[in-house]
Design a protein around this motif. Structure first.
Motif, PDB file in Angstrom:
ATOM      1  N   MET A 247       1.730  -4.395  -3.940  1.00 10.19           N
ATOM      2  CA  MET A 247       0.944  -3.181  -3.727  1.00 10.19           C
ATOM      3  C   MET A 247       1.389  -2.462  -2.451  1.00 10.19           C
ATOM      4  SD  MET A 247      -3.111  -2.734  -3.143  1.00 10.19           S
ATOM      5  CE  MET A 247      -2.960  -3.579  -1.587  1.00 10.19           C
ATOM      6  N   LEU A 248       1.592  -3.235  -1.376  1.00  8.90           N
ATOM      7  CA  LEU A 248       2.046  -2.622  -0.131  1.00  8.90           C
ATOM      8  C   LEU A 248       3.390  -1.941  -0.308  1.00  8.90           C
ATOM      9  CD1 LEU A 248       0.951  -5.380   2.395  1.00  8.90           C
ATOM     10  CD2 LEU A 248       0.009  -3.053   2.213  1.00  8.90           C
ATOM     11  N   GLU A 249       4.286  -2.592  -1.034  1.00 12.56           N
ATOM     12  CA  GLU A 249       5.593  -1.995  -1.308  1.00 12.56           C
ATOM     13  C   GLU A 249       5.443  -0.680  -2.066  1.00 12.56           C
ATOM     14  OE1 GLU A 249       9.781  -3.086  -3.588  1.00 12.56           O
ATOM     15  OE2 GLU A 249       8.307  -4.655  -3.235  1.00 12.56           O
ATOM     16  N   LEU A 250       4.572  -0.675  -3.058  1.00 12.28           N
ATOM     17  CA  LEU A 250       4.347   0.547  -3.838  1.00 12.28           C
ATOM     18  C   LEU A 250       3.738   1.659  -2.973  1.00 12.28           C
ATOM     19  CD1 LEU A 250       2.903  -1.017  -7.105  1.00 12.28           C
ATOM     20  CD2 LEU A 250       5.036   0.274  -6.906  1.00 12.28           C
ATOM     21  N   CYS A 251       2.913   1.278  -2.012  1.00 12.16           N
ATOM     22  CA  CYS A 251       2.184   2.282  -1.226  1.00 12.16           C
ATOM     23  C   CYS A 251       2.911   2.735   0.030  1.00 12.16           C
ATOM     24  CB  CYS A 251       0.801   1.727  -0.859  1.00 12.16           C
ATOM     25  SG  CYS A 251      -0.268   1.498  -2.302  1.00 12.16           S
ATOM     26  N   ARG A 252       3.935   2.014   0.425  1.00 13.91           N
ATOM     27  CA  ARG A 252       4.698   2.402   1.618  1.00 13.91           C
ATOM     28  C   ARG A 252       5.572   3.598   1.376  1.00 13.91           C
ATOM     29  NH1 ARG A 252       6.924  -3.143   2.104  1.00 13.91           N
ATOM     30  NH2 ARG A 252       5.331  -4.293   3.206  1.00 13.91           N
ATOM     31  N   GLY A 253       5.987   3.787   0.176  1.00 15.66           N
ATOM     32  CA  GLY A 253       6.979   4.812  -0.085  1.00 15.66           C
ATOM     33  C   GLY A 253       8.337   4.301   0.349  1.00 15.66           C
ATOM     34  N   ARG A 254       9.300   5.166   0.398  1.00 21.46           N
ATOM     35  CA  ARG A 254      10.639   4.755   0.816  1.00 21.46           C
ATOM     36  C   ARG A 254      10.689   4.549   2.322  1.00 21.46           C
ATOM     37  NH1 ARG A 254      14.780   8.300  -2.804  1.00 21.46           N
ATOM     38  NH2 ARG A 254      14.291   7.262  -4.749  1.00 21.46           N
TER      39      ARG A 254
ATOM     40  N   ARG B   3       5.084   4.460  14.355  1.00 28.41           N
ATOM     41  CA  ARG B   3       5.972   3.945  13.309  1.00 28.41           C
ATOM     42  C   ARG B   3       5.340   4.182  11.943  1.00 28.41           C
ATOM     43  NH1 ARG B   3       8.013  -1.894  14.921  1.00 28.41           N
ATOM     44  NH2 ARG B   3      10.066  -1.087  14.462  1.00 28.41           N
ATOM     45  N   ARG B   4       6.174   4.225  10.966  1.00 31.04           N
ATOM     46  CA  ARG B   4       5.699   4.449   9.597  1.00 31.04           C
ATOM     47  C   ARG B   4       4.796   3.321   9.112  1.00 31.04           C
ATOM     48  NH1 ARG B   4       9.133   6.857   4.965  1.00 31.04           N
ATOM     49  NH2 ARG B   4       7.461   7.151   3.501  1.00 31.04           N
ATOM     50  N   VAL B   5       5.158   2.068   9.432  1.00 26.44           N
ATOM     51  CA  VAL B   5       4.429   0.899   8.956  1.00 26.44           C
ATOM     52  C   VAL B   5       3.758   0.204  10.136  1.00 26.44           C
ATOM     53  CG1 VAL B   5       4.697  -1.354   7.836  1.00 26.44           C
ATOM     54  CG2 VAL B   5       6.028   0.600   7.027  1.00 26.44           C
ATOM     55  N   ASN B   6       2.512  -0.194   9.934  1.00 24.81           N
ATOM     56  CA  ASN B   6       1.775  -0.962  10.924  1.00 24.81           C
ATOM     57  C   ASN B   6       1.690  -2.395  10.406  1.00 24.81           C
ATOM     58  OD1 ASN B   6      -0.258  -2.284  12.391  1.00 24.81           O
ATOM     59  ND2 ASN B   6      -1.384  -0.375  12.742  1.00 24.81           N
ATOM     60  N   LEU B   7       2.545  -3.260  10.940  1.00 25.11           N
ATOM     61  CA  LEU B   7       2.634  -4.630  10.440  1.00 25.11           C
ATOM     62  C   LEU B   7       1.334  -5.415  10.641  1.00 25.11           C
ATOM     63  CD1 LEU B   7       6.294  -5.546  11.435  1.00 25.11           C
ATOM     64  CD2 LEU B   7       5.410  -4.808   9.219  1.00 25.11           C
ATOM     65  N   ASN B   8       0.603  -5.141  11.719  1.00 29.57           N
ATOM     66  CA  ASN B   8      -0.681  -5.833  11.915  1.00 29.57           C
ATOM     67  C   ASN B   8      -1.651  -5.495  10.788  1.00 29.57           C
ATOM     68  OD1 ASN B   8       0.050  -7.163  14.281  1.00 29.57           O
ATOM     69  ND2 ASN B   8      -0.603  -5.453  15.581  1.00 29.57           N
ATOM     70  N   ARG B   9      -1.679  -4.245  10.402  1.00 29.31           N
ATOM     71  CA  ARG B   9      -2.560  -3.831   9.300  1.00 29.31           C
ATOM     72  C   ARG B   9      -2.111  -4.480   7.993  1.00 29.31           C
ATOM     73  NH1 ARG B   9      -7.070  -3.191   6.741  1.00 29.31           N
ATOM     74  NH2 ARG B   9      -6.988  -1.585   5.156  1.00 29.31           N
ATOM     75  N   GLU B  10      -0.822  -4.531   7.760  1.00 31.77           N
ATOM     76  CA  GLU B  10      -0.329  -5.160   6.539  1.00 31.77           C
ATOM     77  C   GLU B  10      -0.701  -6.639   6.494  1.00 31.77           C
ATOM     78  OE1 GLU B  10       3.689  -4.381   5.445  1.00 31.77           O
ATOM     79  OE2 GLU B  10       3.274  -2.247   5.100  1.00 31.77           O
ATOM     80  N   MET B  11      -0.667  -7.319   7.647  1.00 30.66           N
ATOM     81  CA  MET B  11      -1.069  -8.722   7.688  1.00 30.66           C
ATOM     82  C   MET B  11      -2.550  -8.878   7.341  1.00 30.66           C
ATOM     83  SD  MET B  11       1.699 -10.293   8.147  1.00 30.66           S
ATOM     84  CE  MET B  11       1.132 -11.932   8.398  1.00 30.66           C
ATOM     85  N   GLU B  12      -3.377  -7.921   7.776  1.00 31.14           N
ATOM     86  CA  GLU B  12      -4.808  -7.946   7.424  1.00 31.14           C
ATOM     87  C   GLU B  12      -4.995  -7.804   5.915  1.00 31.14           C
ATOM     88  OE1 GLU B  12      -6.750  -4.798   9.547  1.00 31.14           O
ATOM     89  OE2 GLU B  12      -6.335  -5.682  11.513  1.00 31.14           O
ATOM     90  N   VAL B  13      -4.238  -6.896   5.310  1.00 35.73           N
ATOM     91  CA  VAL B  13      -4.324  -6.675   3.864  1.00 35.73           C
ATOM     92  C   VAL B  13      -3.880  -7.933   3.117  1.00 35.73           C
ATOM     93  CG1 VAL B  13      -3.414  -5.337   1.923  1.00 35.73           C
ATOM     94  CG2 VAL B  13      -4.073  -4.173   4.041  1.00 35.73           C
TER      95      VAL B  13
END
Length: 125
Positions: free
Chosen positions: A117-124, A88-98
């Protein structure tokens, strides 16, 4: 009867005994008012401190923007690799760590900062 008007004069602070036009004093007053309006300071010394600190903040903001842009580029590489491997494009576990990292370091506002920051770095998505 003719009257002649002259502009008021003040003593020049740089040359004792010399007389400077009132417009020099008015210019200084205007400059002090301008500095106060720009900085909120009530003294020239405070205005100078504030102006210097604002220059430093502007430089830091430029560095932060550059780091976020760099982070977005690295994030794009990760996303491309993950998607190419069938993930998948996004790894939610990693985002929770951040999010937790920013919250632990900066408190509750850190979470909002990390989300942005996560929103800016995810791209569309």
């Amino acid at each position: 009867m003719s009257t002649t008007t002259t502009s008021p004069t003040v003593m020049s602070p740089t040359t004792p005994g010399k007389v400077a036009p009132a417009k020099d004093a008015a210019a200084k007053d205007a400059a002090a008012k301008d500095a106060a309006e720009k900085t909120g300071a009530r003294t020239d010394e405070a205005a100078a401190v504030i102006a210097g600190a604002r220059e430093r903040i502007d430089a830091l903001d430029d560095r932060i923007i550059g780091l976020i842009q760099e982070r977005a580029a690295v994030s794009a590489v990760i996303q491309e690799s993950r998607i190419a491997s069938g993930g998948r494009r996004v790894n939610l576990n990693r985002e929770m760590e951040v999010l937790a990292h920013f919250r632990d370091a900066l408190g509750k506002p850190g979470t909002a900062l990390a989300m942005t920051m996560l929103e800016l770095c995810r791209g569309r998505i």
